[in-house]
Design an enzyme around this catalytic site. Sequence first.
Site, PDB file in Angstrom:
ATOM      1  N   ARG A 104       4.612  -4.584  -8.201  1.00  0.00           N
ATOM      2  CA  ARG A 104       4.495  -3.847  -9.277  1.00  0.00           C
ATOM      3  C   ARG A 104       5.504  -3.893 -10.198  1.00  0.00           C
ATOM      4  O   ARG A 104       6.805  -4.213  -9.806  1.00  0.00           O
ATOM      5  CB  ARG A 104       4.681  -2.276  -8.717  1.00  0.00           C
ATOM      6  CG  ARG A 104       3.816  -1.651  -7.925  1.00  0.00           C
ATOM      7  CD  ARG A 104       3.793  -0.187  -7.708  1.00  0.00           C
ATOM      8  NE  ARG A 104       4.939   0.402  -7.440  1.00  0.00           N
ATOM      9  CZ  ARG A 104       4.939   1.579  -7.030  1.00  0.00           C
ATOM     10  NH1 ARG A 104       4.252   2.395  -7.499  1.00  0.00           N
ATOM     11  NH2 ARG A 104       6.262   2.058  -6.734  1.00  0.00           N
ATOM     12  N   THR A 108       6.997  -1.109 -15.672  1.00  0.00           N
ATOM     13  CA  THR A 108       5.826  -0.260 -15.983  1.00  0.00           C
ATOM     14  C   THR A 108       5.072   0.124 -14.765  1.00  0.00           C
ATOM     15  O   THR A 108       4.202   0.952 -14.862  1.00  0.00           O
ATOM     16  CB  THR A 108       4.645  -1.174 -16.788  1.00  0.00           C
ATOM     17  OG1 THR A 108       4.642  -2.396 -15.735  1.00  0.00           O
ATOM     18  CG2 THR A 108       5.606  -1.931 -17.948  1.00  0.00           C
ATOM     19  N   ASP A 200      10.361   1.443   0.506  1.00  0.00           N
ATOM     20  CA  ASP A 200       9.697   0.206   0.035  1.00  0.00           C
ATOM     21  C   ASP A 200       9.338  -0.430   1.073  1.00  0.00           C
ATOM     22  O   ASP A 200      10.142  -0.943   1.960  1.00  0.00           O
ATOM     23  CB  ASP A 200      10.744  -0.508  -0.881  1.00  0.00           C
ATOM     24  CG  ASP A 200       9.944  -1.443  -1.389  1.00  0.00           C
ATOM     25  OD1 ASP A 200       9.280  -2.451  -0.683  1.00  0.00           O
ATOM     26  OD2 ASP A 200       9.896  -1.853  -2.633  1.00  0.00           O
ATOM     27  N   ASP A 203      10.089  -4.321   1.409  1.00  0.00           N
ATOM     28  CA  ASP A 203      11.903  -4.292   1.747  1.00  0.00           C
ATOM     29  C   ASP A 203      11.894  -3.915   3.276  1.00  0.00           C
ATOM     30  O   ASP A 203      12.870  -4.371   3.808  1.00  0.00           O
ATOM     31  CB  ASP A 203      12.402  -3.606   0.853  1.00  0.00           C
ATOM     32  CG  ASP A 203      12.671  -4.174  -0.655  1.00  0.00           C
ATOM     33  OD1 ASP A 203      12.412  -5.271  -0.670  1.00  0.00           O
ATOM     34  OD2 ASP A 203      13.063  -3.418  -1.496  1.00  0.00           O
TER      35      ASP A 203
END
Length: 209
Positions: A104, A108, A200, A203
């Site tokens: 991603r 945006t 995340d 991560d």
Amino acid sequence: MSKVIELNHPLVKHKLTQIRKKETNTNTFRQIVNELSTILAYEATKDLEVTDIEIETPLVKTFQPELSGENIAVVPIIRAGLGMVEGFTNLIPNAKIGHIGLYRDEETKQPIEYFLKLPNDIENREVFIVDPMLATGGSAIAAIDTIKKYTQKPIKLVDIVACPEGIEAVQKAHPDVDIITATIDEKLNDDKYILPGLGDAGDRLFGTL
Ligand code: PRP
Ligand code: URA
């Protein structure tokens, strides 16, 4: 309209709580994602076709069910989807694995495709796309768009944490794709992260926090 299946099981709930905790380390996070993925693989494959074949037990001849095709491809969305592959291959060792790389864009939030390698007989295989997070749905929709260029076989999307916004977006874009998820969380925050979520996923799986 496609089916949406949310696992509803105390073991799954317990494991989800462990990976949500911010203090859970990479090793434990990875292990639990693997366990949840095996459970999800069990649920996601429950409609696979079986055919009765004749076998002999030590006692009698009998007709018993066997998987008809075993024609399955698992396609993780890199990076975080990689953490779900072993959970699937634990149950379906003969599955072929494709890879699609999407991230991603931080500004945006739109998915950018940077890698694609699918099994060369993908058109004969039912496809299970795996990615722990279904947030806006942009990455999943892009992955399905791409895979549909190569096959007309059924595609299922398998997540660990989904949210209503992502489910709605995928159903609108691809009403034929069933979604199997360990949980449907509450909502997205302003930064398009799932709440309560687990942060995340890439991560946390790979220790790149
Ligand atoms: C995460 C996650 C999904 C995507 C979900 O990947 O693994 O692929 O975000 O968000 P969306 O539904 O809004 O598209 P990310 O882009 O962070 O890449 P990574 O796996 O490489 O960390
Ligand atoms: N991607 C993640 O890894 N987590 C989220 O909550 C949303 C997108």
